[in-house]
Design a protein around this motif. Structure first.
Motif, PDB file in Angstrom:
ATOM      1  N   LEU A 156      51.270  32.248 -18.815  1.00 33.57           N
ATOM      2  CA  LEU A 156      51.172  33.668 -19.135  1.00 33.57           C
ATOM      3  C   LEU A 156      51.759  34.526 -18.011  1.00 33.57           C
ATOM      4  CD1 LEU A 156      47.632  34.226 -20.736  1.00 33.57           C
ATOM      5  CD2 LEU A 156      49.824  33.888 -21.873  1.00 33.57           C
ATOM      6  N   GLY A 157      52.280  35.691 -18.399  1.00 33.52           N
ATOM      7  CA  GLY A 157      52.782  36.667 -17.442  1.00 33.52           C
ATOM      8  C   GLY A 157      51.692  37.651 -17.052  1.00 33.52           C
ATOM      9  N   GLY A 158      52.099  38.740 -16.414  1.00 33.54           N
ATOM     10  CA  GLY A 158      51.130  39.692 -15.886  1.00 33.54           C
ATOM     11  C   GLY A 158      50.900  40.871 -16.811  1.00 33.54           C
ATOM     12  N   ALA A 159      49.720  41.483 -16.674  1.00 36.33           N
ATOM     13  CA  ALA A 159      49.402  42.721 -17.372  1.00 36.33           C
ATOM     14  C   ALA A 159      48.329  43.414 -16.558  1.00 36.33           C
ATOM     15  CB  ALA A 159      48.895  42.436 -18.791  1.00 36.33           C
ATOM     16  N   GLY A 160      48.267  44.747 -16.661  1.00 39.72           N
ATOM     17  CA  GLY A 160      47.259  45.486 -15.918  1.00 39.72           C
ATOM     18  C   GLY A 160      47.591  45.564 -14.436  1.00 39.72           C
ATOM     19  N   PRO A 161      46.560  45.846 -13.611  1.00 33.81           N
ATOM     20  CA  PRO A 161      46.794  46.020 -12.163  1.00 33.81           C
ATOM     21  C   PRO A 161      46.991  44.673 -11.492  1.00 33.81           C
ATOM     22  CG  PRO A 161      44.481  46.311 -12.658  1.00 33.81           C
ATOM     23  CD  PRO A 161      45.151  46.083 -13.974  1.00 33.81           C
ATOM     24  N   ALA A 162      48.179  44.126 -11.650  1.00 28.33           N
ATOM     25  CA  ALA A 162      48.426  42.743 -11.248  1.00 28.33           C
ATOM     26  C   ALA A 162      49.898  42.574 -10.885  1.00 28.33           C
ATOM     27  CB  ALA A 162      48.103  41.801 -12.415  1.00 28.33           C
ATOM     28  N   VAL A 163      50.205  41.447 -10.253  1.00 31.21           N
ATOM     29  CA  VAL A 163      51.611  41.070 -10.112  1.00 31.21           C
ATOM     30  C   VAL A 163      52.149  40.833 -11.514  1.00 31.21           C
ATOM     31  CG1 VAL A 163      53.163  39.233  -9.357  1.00 31.21           C
ATOM     32  CG2 VAL A 163      51.419  40.118  -7.795  1.00 31.21           C
ATOM     33  N   ARG A 164      53.306  41.440 -11.791  1.00 36.00           N
ATOM     34  CA  ARG A 164      53.870  41.334 -13.131  1.00 36.00           C
ATOM     35  C   ARG A 164      54.952  40.262 -13.178  1.00 36.00           C
ATOM     36  NH1 ARG A 164      52.808  45.631 -16.486  1.00 36.00           N
ATOM     37  NH2 ARG A 164      50.871  46.634 -15.859  1.00 36.00           N
ATOM     38  N   THR A 165      55.330  39.923 -14.388  1.00 35.75           N
ATOM     39  CA  THR A 165      56.390  38.962 -14.607  1.00 35.75           C
ATOM     40  C   THR A 165      57.657  39.416 -13.873  1.00 35.75           C
ATOM     41  OG1 THR A 165      55.395  38.398 -16.697  1.00 35.75           O
ATOM     42  CG2 THR A 165      57.740  37.866 -16.437  1.00 35.75           C
ATOM     43  N   GLY A 166      58.312  38.490 -13.206  1.00 36.73           N
ATOM     44  CA  GLY A 166      59.504  38.841 -12.447  1.00 36.73           C
ATOM     45  C   GLY A 166      60.758  38.717 -13.294  1.00 36.73           C
ATOM     46  N   MET A 167      61.840  39.279 -12.788  1.00 33.49           N
ATOM     47  CA  MET A 167      63.120  39.130 -13.483  1.00 33.49           C
ATOM     48  C   MET A 167      64.199  38.819 -12.463  1.00 33.49           C
ATOM     49  SD  MET A 167      63.039  42.220 -16.242  1.00 33.49           S
ATOM     50  CE  MET A 167      64.173  41.619 -17.464  1.00 33.49           C
ATOM     51  N   SER A 168      65.127  37.936 -12.852  1.00 38.36           N
ATOM     52  CA  SER A 168      66.290  37.682 -12.008  1.00 38.36           C
ATOM     53  C   SER A 168      67.513  37.599 -12.911  1.00 38.36           C
ATOM     54  CB  SER A 168      66.115  36.387 -11.208  1.00 38.36           C
ATOM     55  OG  SER A 168      65.917  35.284 -12.063  1.00 38.36           O
ATOM     56  N   CYS A 169      68.665  37.914 -12.366  1.00 42.60           N
ATOM     57  CA  CYS A 169      69.882  38.013 -13.172  1.00 42.60           C
ATOM     58  C   CYS A 169      70.428  36.615 -13.483  1.00 42.60           C
ATOM     59  CB  CYS A 169      70.923  38.850 -12.441  1.00 42.60           C
ATOM     60  SG  CYS A 169      71.432  38.161 -10.864  1.00 42.60           S
ATOM     61  N   VAL A 170      71.514  36.558 -14.239  1.00 44.51           N
ATOM     62  CA  VAL A 170      72.111  35.267 -14.585  1.00 44.51           C
ATOM     63  C   VAL A 170      72.623  34.595 -13.309  1.00 44.51           C
ATOM     64  CG1 VAL A 170      74.425  36.178 -15.102  1.00 44.51           C
ATOM     65  CG2 VAL A 170      73.653  34.083 -16.219  1.00 44.51           C
ATOM     66  N   GLY A 171      73.107  35.399 -12.392  1.00 45.48           N
ATOM     67  CA  GLY A 171      73.368  34.955 -11.023  1.00 45.48           C
ATOM     68  C   GLY A 171      74.192  33.686 -10.880  1.00 45.48           C
ATOM     69  N   ALA A 172      73.733  32.848  -9.966  1.00 49.86           N
ATOM     70  CA  ALA A 172      74.484  31.647  -9.602  1.00 49.86           C
ATOM     71  C   ALA A 172      74.811  30.762 -10.797  1.00 49.86           C
ATOM     72  CB  ALA A 172      73.699  30.853  -8.558  1.00 49.86           C
ATOM     73  N   ALA A 173      74.023  30.895 -11.886  1.00 44.46           N
ATOM     74  CA  ALA A 173      74.269  30.049 -13.057  1.00 44.46           C
ATOM     75  C   ALA A 173      75.606  30.371 -13.720  1.00 44.46           C
ATOM     76  CB  ALA A 173      73.128  30.205 -14.063  1.00 44.46           C
ATOM     77  N   ARG A 174      76.064  31.634 -13.623  1.00 41.60           N
ATOM     78  CA  ARG A 174      77.305  31.962 -14.320  1.00 41.60           C
ATOM     79  C   ARG A 174      77.978  33.217 -13.791  1.00 41.60           C
ATOM     80  NH1 ARG A 174      76.728  34.183 -20.057  1.00 41.60           N
ATOM     81  NH2 ARG A 174      76.748  36.003 -18.719  1.00 41.60           N
TER      82      ARG A 174
END
Lengths: 413, 356
Positions: A156-174
């Motif tokens: 599960l990811g985050g919700a409320g006053p918490a660390v939330r789900t992170g995001m990273s770009c396509v980056g080194a993969a392509r």
């Protein structure tokens, strides 16, 4: 199954037109899912009255305090009964995708099978904070649906006053502009803070976003409490033969108008032989010339990251961009990653202890001042952190000599 | 009774098992890329390998039949792997150029537009709205579907000066985020308070603390503890509504749309910027919100006509000046465009730089 469909004349108007229609999808689900029949009924009511009818509540899975978005209908008759009872509970499970949102089809098919069994059949790829959103689940089915998703290796990811789900770009993969391993970085940052994600007890939300270069495809400067953005500190790489062929193909005027004069620090010049001169000390790594001439120009070899802290949207004191807290750090060896992990932990702990309720990092920094924040997390000041020096003389500076000697010491190092 | 199952706290999964083999092989070793046509990218690795990416728009909120169809296409035409972009476009990657056209043909035949790359209008990033949010002033998926129908051509072609990133949000919290164009609900009247409910469901001190302009104070109403709003101070932001639903801010008539332009996250050329107000009072008119489309198309058409290559909407406005922006878009300039929020004086013209 297959409850009688409600009339949905408003929603039906969203089935025409060339863009894929979510309404057509909902109606297809409703053919053999009663929850979706009634969801369409409630949604049509919202379209008629222009009002929303969901309220939150407390629904979770054993062992976690967050990650489920509970929704109970408020659309009830005079007798207190839900007007659309099969959709009276319509909870969402937020599930974290792999970095870069890559999937094999087998995994997504398994998600579909689980959601066909326990949920409404509606999945969003992805929500605004980067979660896979499994939308539409009864309270009773939340736990078994989560259990099966969790057994697949997803959490599960985050919700409320918490660390939330992170995001990273396509980056080194392509992407040729990648300056570090974005996926590893995001995964490390989030997985190091899972307790603060799954057991919400922070003052407010805390977001990590990771972009491989200053194009910042993850909007980290505007949205992340801790933004990690790729950069490099040696010279930009120039393939002069490719520059010449670009000029030959596009013409000098195009290159002057779209590359040379668009450099924000006038660091570029077109030589008489159609090669490119770069004033590297003036280059701010904005990426524009590399974006336009990506075959000829590329980031340097001495790559790393810039860290910015405090980005957020309006509530409560207005928009704040993240601002620089570490101008450059290497992010290659295991030790480099450990250094970042330790710093991120310091920042999260400082936030947890010092922010007021419902205050984001940017607001906390605005309230206490950047210098106090830096001292609190053990970072040294750097002139790259400012747009310009202070303009207001109302400041007490009787520690000047001591501070000036610190600068001399740092320079001597 | 059996022991409850405790979660496996595995966090973010590893990327590698889900990566297309060509991406895995060339991880971190890419050299350059080109756009072969709208929606199609070719990335070339230092090893000499190429990967072709076909990008298609989706409706984001997808039924599992649509998802399975997209997976069937991936298995038949694209080697069994997909990824999604931050704007809910699906990307298929193939290691063999001859597979690109059949993949495009299949996606088009199934109703998925190919585009969203380069100087196009990509899919709108949006929120949940009436479908799932507890505090929405409007719908999200529906407004976006209607708008993307109208902007379909701008998605499948690359004819804008630079990329255009549009967002929509169903309240002023703006979960849709910053955008070249942001379309956000803007409440225009203070909340109507259900005084019979406040004491039951709201923690009053935290509601008072939430107000950005200190317009809320505790009060006794009809013998019950409640809250009152100083309507002269209230900016109608709706921040009190999430912690206290009896502060009814959503209003079928008075919750309007405001349209903002010039948000930019990239560092390219100019520094990142936030979007700026250009239009408001646009009616919240389901199911297709035609008035929103009209304003968005007015802005896009002036931008397309007048901006230089590579200029984002905000950069274009900065170059031509805001007086020209309002002239060229035909939008009215009002007193509401002049910032009076904290720090707002830095948004005034402190110079004699005037374009005549």
């Amino acid at each position: 199954m297959a409850k009688q469909m409600h009339d949905t004349p408003m929603l039906d108007q969203l089935e025409s037109g060339p863009w894929p229609s979510f309404v057509t999808g909902l109606k297809r689900l409703a053919k053999d899912n009663d929850m979706m029949v009634d969801l369409l009924g409630q949604l049509e009511t919202s379209y008629e009255t222009r009002k929303g009818y969901w309220k939150g509540g407390t629904v979770g899975v054993i062992g976690y305090g967050g990650g489920i978005i509970p929704r109970f209908t408020e659309l009830k008759g005079d007798d207190g009964q839900a007007l659309f009872p099969a959709a009276a509970e319509f909870h969402t499970l937020r599930v974290m995708p792999p970095p870069g949102m890559h999937y094999d089809t087998d995994t997504i098919r398994k998600f579909c099978d689980i959601w066909e069994k326990y949920g409404s059949g509606l999945i969003a790829f992805h929500g605004q904070s980067g979660d896979i959103m499994f939308q539409g689940c009864s309270t009773d089915n939340v736990q078994p649906a989560f259990d099966e998703i969790n057994e697949m290796g997803f959490d599960l990811g985050g919700a409320g006053p918490a660390v939330r789900t992170g995001m990273s770009c396509v980056g080194a993969a392509r992407c040729e502009n990648s300056c570090f391993d974005e996926g590893r970085t995001m995964r490390m940052l989030v997985n190091n803070a899972l307790d603060d994600m799954h057991r919400p007890a922070l003052p407010y939300k805390f977001k990590y976003k990771v972009s491989g270069c200053p194009n910042d495809c993850m909007n980290s400067v505007q949205r992340a409490d801790l933004a990690t953005i790729g950069t490099w500190r040696d010279d930009m790489k120039v393939d002069q033969d490719e520059v010449k062929s670009f000029v030959a193909e596009k013409g000098r005027k195009y290159v002057i108008d779209n590359v040379i004069t668009r450099c924000p620090t006038q660091a570029l010049s077109l030589n008489d032989d159609d090669t490119l001169a770069v004033d590297n000390p003036s280059c701010v790594r904005c990426m524009h010339c590399i974006n336009v001439m990506n075959k000829a120009l590329s980031p340097g070899d001495d790559k790393g990251v810039t860290l910015l802290c405090g980005g957020k949207r309006t509530l409560k004191i207005g928009d704040l961009m993240g601002t620089v807290i570490v101008p450059f750090m290497k992010l290659e060896s295991d030790e480099d990653f450990e250094t970042l992990e330790e710093l991120a932990t310091e920042i999260l702990d400082f936030f947890a202890e010092n922010a007021l309720e419902h205050e984001r990092t940017g607001e906390m920094i605005e309230r206490i001042g950047l210098v106090n924040f830096l001292e609190g997390v053990g970072l040294e000041i750097d002139p790259n952190m400012i747009e310009r020096p202070r303009m207001n003389p109302y400041v007490r500076m009787d520690g000047w000599d001591e501070e000036a000697s610190k600068w001399a010491e740092r320079k001597a190092q | 009774m059996s022991e409850p199952r405790m979660p496996i706290e595995s966090g973010v999964p590893e990327m590698e098992p889900y990566l297309h083999p060509v991406l895995k092989k060339n991880y971190g070793e890419w050299a350059w890329h080109e756009r072969l046509r709208p929606g199609v990218l070719r990335h070339v690795a230092k090893s000499g390998d190429s990967i072709w990416t076909v990008r298609a728009g989706t409706q984001r909120q997808m039924d599992l039949y649509t998802i399975r169809k997209l997976m069937d296409i991936a298995d038949e035409f694209a080697e069994g792997y997909v990824r999604f972009t931050i704007r809910s476009n699906i990307e298929y990657m193939v290691g063999d150029e001859s597979k690109v056209q059949p993949l495009i043909d299949k996606l088009n035949a199934e109703g998925f537009p190919i585009g969203g790359t380069g100087p196009s209008v990509s899919m709108i990033s949006h929120t949940q709205g009436w479908l799932h949010c507890d505090i929405p002033g409007t719908d999200a998926s529906g407004a976006v579907k209607a708008l993307m129908d109208d902007l379909y051509d701008d998605f499948v072609k690359e004819e804008m000066p630079n990329r255009v990133r549009i967002t929509t949000s169903c309240c002023q919290i703006n979960c849709g985020g910053q955008g070249d164009i942001a379309i956000n609900i803007q409440h225009t009247k203070p909340p109507k308070i259900d005084h019979s409910q406040v004491a039951n469901v709201c923690e009053r001190p935290s509601v008072v603390a939430r107000c950005p302009v200190a317009a809320i104070r505790p009060a006794m109403v009809n013998g019950k503890p409640s809250l009152e709003v100083d309507e002269k101070k209230c900016i109608c932001c709706g921040a009190c509504f999430p912690p206290c639903p009896p502060m009814q801010i959503n209003d079928p008539e008075h919750s309007k749309f405001a349209i903002w332009v010039g948000g930019k996250n990239s560092n390219a050329r100019s520094k990142p910027t936030f979007h700026k107000l250009v239009a408001a009072g646009v009616p919240n008119n389901p199911p297709r919100w035609p008035e929103v489309s009209t304003v968005v198309k007015q802005i896009l058409s002036a931008y397309k006509e007048d901006a230089k290559d590579w200029e984002r909407i905000g950069e274009w406005a900065d170059r031509i000046g805001w007086p020209k922006f309002f002239e060229k878009t035909g939008l009215p300039f009002t007193k509401y465009h002049i910032d009076n929020w904290r720090g707002g004086r830095s948004n005034l013209n402190a110079s004699a730089h005037i374009r005549f």
